[in-house]
Design a protein around this motif. Structure first.
Motif, PDB file in Angstrom:
ATOM      1  N   ALA A  21       0.816  -1.221   0.000  1.00 57.85           N
ATOM      2  CA  ALA A  21       0.000   0.000   0.000  1.00 57.85           C
ATOM      3  C   ALA A  21       0.843   1.262   0.000  1.00 57.85           C
ATOM      4  N   ASN A  22       2.160   1.094  -0.011  1.00 58.41           N
ATOM      5  CA  ASN A  22       3.081   2.236  -0.042  1.00 58.41           C
ATOM      6  C   ASN A  22       2.831   3.177   1.141  1.00 58.41           C
ATOM      7  N   VAL A  23       2.753   2.599   2.326  1.00 60.00           N
ATOM      8  CA  VAL A  23       2.522   3.376   3.546  1.00 60.00           C
ATOM      9  C   VAL A  23       3.858   3.952   4.027  1.00 60.00           C
ATOM     10  N   ALA A  24       3.907   5.255   4.214  1.00 68.16           N
ATOM     11  CA  ALA A  24       5.139   5.893   4.702  1.00 68.16           C
ATOM     12  C   ALA A  24       5.287   5.645   6.197  1.00 68.16           C
ATOM     13  N   VAL A  25       6.506   5.366   6.641  1.00 64.13           N
ATOM     14  CA  VAL A  25       6.808   5.152   8.060  1.00 64.13           C
ATOM     15  C   VAL A  25       8.054   5.955   8.417  1.00 64.13           C
ATOM     16  N   PRO A  26       8.264   6.237   9.697  1.00 62.86           N
ATOM     17  CA  PRO A  26       9.466   6.985  10.086  1.00 62.86           C
ATOM     18  C   PRO A  26      10.748   6.308   9.617  1.00 62.86           C
TER      19      PRO A  26
END
Length: 281
Positions: free
Chosen positions: A180-185
Motif C-alpha cells: 500500500a506504499n505506507v510511509a513510516v518513520p
C-alpha cells in the motif's frame, strides 16, 4: 472500523506514530474515503518519544486533516495526577493519563494497534475487548466472537477497546506497508547510527541515552523494529534500508519485536498483562 463508527457514540483511534498505528490510520482513511476519518486520533505522549516520530505524527495528521488529541504525561506529572517512577519507564503512568483523557472526551471505544503475536498477554484479547466501568480488563470475561460477529453493547461507564490488527503478524504489517506504499518513520530503516551495547541491547546515543562511566559507543548499521520511548527502545543490527529488504528480514526472524527490543516489557514475566488489567492497551 465502520461497525464501530456505526455502533458506538464516541470512538477514538489511539496513535503512536509507529508502524502498526500508521497501518491502522491508513485502513481508517480507506474505510471512510472520500470523507474524512469520522473520529479523533489520540496520542498519549510520554515526553520521551523519538523526535522523528513526533514530527512524522504531526505531518501525517495534517496530511489527513484529522483531529489530533495529545494526552501529555509530562503535563500530568506537573499537575500531580501521576508521579515520575524510578527506572526511567513511564509505561506504568501512561494508564491514568489515558483514562483521564478518555473520560474527558467521553470515548466509549478506542482503537488500538496491538497484535496477538507481539506478547502473550495480547494473545488473550478479543477484537472487541470489553472494559468495565473502571476501565479494567478481565481476560476470563471476554465475549465470544464467532463468525466475525462482534458485540458492541456497553452500559453507561463501560467501554470497549478495538483491535483491528489483532490477527495480523509483524510480517503482515510490513507486507501491507510495501503493497500500500505506507510511509513510516526513517528509524524503521537501517542506517549507520551511534549506539551503545547494554546487556546485549543496542541503544542509540541521543538526548535520552547518554554514555555512562566506562561505556563506549560504536557506529553500526541498525534499525528499529518498534517505536517506544527513546530511553528504553533498542535497535537491532540490520542492513535492511528499504521496505522490500525489511520484509525479507522479518520473514526470517523468530523473536517478536517487543521481546527483542523493549526494555519496559522486561520488568516481570507478566508486565504487559499487569498493565492491561488496569486499563493499558
Amino acid at each position: 472500523m465502520r461497525e464501530v463508527a456505526a455502533e458506538m457514540q464516541r470512538p477514538c483511534l489511539l496513535f503512536s506514530g509507529g508502524k502498526d498505528s500508521l497501518v491502522m490510520l491508513e485502513l481508517a482513511r480507506k474505510a471512510f474515503a472520500p470523507a474524512r476519518i469520522p473520529f479523533p486520533v489520540m496520542h498519549v505522549d510520554t515526553g520521551l518519544n523519538f523526535p522523528e516520530v513526533i514530527a512524522f505524527r504531526d505531518a501525517k495528521i495534517a496530511e489527513l486533516g484529522a483531529e489530533l488529541i495529545v494526552a501529555s504525561v509530562p503535563d500530568a506529572i506537573e499537575r500531580g495526577l501521576v508521579k515520575e517512577p524510578p527506572g526511567g519507564s513511564r509505561n506504568q503512568i501512561q494508564t491514568p493519563v489515558l483514562l483521564e483523557a478518555a473520560e474527558k472526551h467521553g470515548f466509549d471505544a478506542m482503537f488500538g494497534g496491538a497484535r496477538r503475536d507481539e506478547e502473550k498477554a495480547r494473545a488473550k484479547e478479543r477484537v472487541f475487548s470489553f472494559r468495565d466501568e473502571f476501565s479494567q480488563w478481565d481476560p476470563k470475561s471476554q465475549r465470544p466472537e464467532i463468525w466475525s460477529l462482534y458485540n458492541g453493547r456497553v452500559f453507561p461507564g463501560e467501554s470497549i477497546r478495538v483491535f483491528p490488527l489483532s490477527n495480523w503478524t509483524e510480517l503482515d504489517i510490513w507486507t501491507y506497508i510495501a503493497e500500500a506504499n505506507v510511509a513510516v518513520p526513517d528509524l524503521y530503516y537501517a542506517k549507520e547510527r551511534e549506539v551503545v551495547d547494554r546487556d546485549g541491547m543496542l541503544f542509540a546515543v541521543n538526548d535520552f541515552i547518554t554514555l555512562k562511566d566506562g561505556e563506549k559507543s560504536e557506529v553500526r548499521s541498525v534499525r528499529y523494529r518498534t517505536m517506544g520511548d527513546a530511553n528504553l527502545t533498542a535497535a537491532v543490527p540490520s542492513t535492511a534500508d528499504t521496505v522490500e529488504k525489511v520484509v525479507e528480514e522479518i520473514e526470517k526472524v523468530r523473536l517478536t519485536e517487543r521481546g527483542a527490543t523493549r526494555g519496559d516489557d522486561k520488568v516481570s514475566e507478566a508486565a504487559m498483562e499487569e498493565r492491561k488489567r488496569v486499563g493499558y492497551f
